[in-house]
Design a protein around this motif. Structure first.
Motif, PDB file in Angstrom:
ATOM      1  N   ILE A  78       0.817  -1.215   0.000  1.00  0.00           N
ATOM      2  CA  ILE A  78       0.000   0.000   0.000  1.00  0.00           C
ATOM      3  C   ILE A  78       0.850   1.264   0.000  1.00  0.00           C
ATOM      4  O   ILE A  78       0.315   2.381  -0.031  1.00  0.00           O
ATOM      5  N   GLU A 157      -6.837  -6.177 -11.880  1.00  0.00           N
ATOM      6  CA  GLU A 157      -7.016  -6.656 -10.518  1.00  0.00           C
ATOM      7  C   GLU A 157      -6.979  -8.178 -10.434  1.00  0.00           C
ATOM      8  O   GLU A 157      -6.369  -8.754  -9.541  1.00  0.00           O
ATOM      9  N   ARG A 166      -2.989 -12.387  -3.574  1.00  0.00           N
ATOM     10  CA  ARG A 166      -3.924 -11.666  -2.716  1.00  0.00           C
ATOM     11  C   ARG A 166      -5.245 -11.553  -3.452  1.00  0.00           C
ATOM     12  O   ARG A 166      -5.316 -11.800  -4.660  1.00  0.00           O
ATOM     13  N   ASP A 170      -8.156  -6.392  -2.936  1.00  0.00           N
ATOM     14  CA  ASP A 170      -6.957  -5.720  -2.428  1.00  0.00           C
ATOM     15  C   ASP A 170      -6.352  -4.820  -3.501  1.00  0.00           C
ATOM     16  O   ASP A 170      -5.870  -3.716  -3.210  1.00  0.00           O
ATOM     17  N   ARG A 174      -5.872  -0.866  -3.666  1.00  0.00           N
ATOM     18  CA  ARG A 174      -4.507  -0.365  -3.889  1.00  0.00           C
ATOM     19  C   ARG A 174      -4.473   0.620  -5.054  1.00  0.00           C
ATOM     20  O   ARG A 174      -3.894   1.707  -4.946  1.00  0.00           O
TER      21      ARG A 174
END
Length: 438
Positions: A78, A157, A166, A170, A174
């Motif tokens: 992040i 994604e 992940r 997420d 992000r």
């Protein structure tokens, strides 16, 4: 009086990478002009910090205008500091410098939250960011190379979730947070068209990113070479780079082994190829690639002083850049241009773009292709002479500062300000002024 604060993810006194070197050269040139400028770098993480900092020390000062922050490690997914206390004191430190212009070269080790808070506190300051690689797009060290080793051509994604391991949500979050962070800047810069196009494909609107090459301090005076000197240089090749797996040094050594095998089978092999490696020693290479034998044609020269790089490059006919990831604008390409030494380069990303017309390209990650490229120019002084004639000088620092000020909307005609003798008191400063818009 305009005060500029140049912020880098690293400090070249500890790590000599392209982004931090470009940032520091910009600082040094502005300082030499008498401008009011500060440099703030960072150590990479806890290990380096423990080597150079006292137990409670947060900042190293190399001069009253040159600082290195203690990097304690951050969440690379992040792009945020792991501890809010670390973000607090970094924000406080940057605020205390009271800059009118904050130019960030990357945001790793600084943190997206740091930038947001600084932007809110200084709404009328000019915020600039140079995108040195693809960290905002790619969570795999910003290299857009899949964990399987394959090159990645576009982020999504679902694909990123499969690569990193992940959940897709997420990456939705992000991407949103990092695009919002980039929107804090008044100006986004890229050293290459390749990088600009990648960010536009990711969602940054066209026209938002300005392209400007990094500046280089060098002596523009060239040297003439005799036919005999060209003949010797045409047999000499060199690699300059850091000891990281994606620099492709194993590709070069495998190519050198293929060349040696071919020479052993030839009845008329001619003069041998000579390859020298600068930036690491053979022990470091063996630790990274223990299965790769080093042939007799290769010599490891270890580390070198950055200021000596161009003069060393002049001794060779060709510089090889075999990186296996999307390099953006490697500093060694500019240095090779300044040295008047052509390159053999992987055919992707900024390497291909920056060597177009004066370099020879080979298929990325392919030792046989590199061996063939070396074979086409080895002991061919006439080819070397032709490619040397094609080289144009890189952008010098004076030209960079001129273009930088123009692209960033800074006052290019203002006289150099008088520098205050004292260092600002390191205390947090708030602000309620309106943020300037891009």
């Amino acid at each position: 009086m305009t005060r500029t604060v140049i912020v880098s993810h690293s400090h070249p006194n500890f790590k000599y990478g392209g982004g931090e070197v470009a940032a520091y050269r910009q600082f040094q040139h502005l300082e030499s002009l008498g401008e009011d400028v500060y440099f703030v770098g960072s150590t990479i993480g806890p290990e380096d910090s423990a080597k150079f900092f006292g137990a409670t020390q947060q900042v190293l000062s190399f001069s009253p205008r040159d600082f290195c922050l203690r990097g304690r490690g951050m969440d690379g997914f992040i792009m945020e500091q792991s501890q809010i206390a670390d973000e607090d004191w970094i924000v406080e430190f940057l605020l205390a410098l009271r800059g009118d212009v904050y130019h960030f070269h990357h945001f790793w080790n600084i943190g997206a939250g740091t930038i947001r808070r600084l932007r809110k506190a200084l709404p009328e300051a000019r915020f600039i960011c140079t995108l040195h690689e693809l960290t905002a797009i790619c969570a795999n060290h910003g290299q857009m190379v899949k964990t399987s080793g394959e090159l990645c051509y576009a982020a999504s994604e679902v694909a990123c979730a499969a690569c990193i391991g992940r959940g897709p949500m997420d990456f939705v979050l992000r991407n949103f947070r990092l695009r919002e962070m980039l929107d804090q800047f008044d100006v986004l810069l890229s050293p290459s068209e390749f990088l600009r196009e990648r960010f536009e494909g990711w969602g940054i609107p066209k026209g938002e990113i300005k392209v400007i090459e990094n500046g280089l301090d060098y002596d523009p005076l060239g040297t003439s070479e005799t036919p005999e000197e060209l003949a010797v240089k045409s047999r000499r090749f060199a690699f300059f780079g850091q000891a990281t797996p994606t620099k492709g040094l194993d590709i070069l050594i495998r190519a050198a082994n293929l060349i040696e095998e071919e020479r052993a089978e030839s009845e008329d092999a001619g003069p041998p190829v000579q390859i020298e490696i600068y930036g690491l020693d053979q022990n470091r290479f063996a630790a990274l690639w223990p299965e790769v034998a080093v042939p007799s044609s290769v010599r490891f020269r270890g580390r070198y002083r950055p200021q000596d790089c161009i003069e060393i490059m002049k001794r060779f006919g060709w510089i090889i850049i075999p990186s296996v990831w999307w390099e953006n604008s490697p500093v060694i390409i500019q240095e090779a241009r300044a040295a008047g030494t052509p390159m053999l380069a992987s055919d992707i990303g900024g390497m291909k773009e920056k060597t177009e017309g004066w370099g020879i390209h080979f298929s990325v990650g392919d030792p046989a292709a590199l061996a063939a490229a070396i074979g086409t120019v080895h002991n061919r002084p006439e080819i070397l002479a032709e490619y040397k004639r094609r080289i144009t000088p890189p952008l010098d620092l004076a030209g960079f500062v001129r273009d930088w000020k123009m692209l960033c909307g800074l006052d290019v005609g203002a006289p150099a300000p008088v520098i205050a003798s004292q260092t600002p008191v390191l205390a947090a400063a708030g602000g309620t002024r309106r943020r300037s818009k891009r």
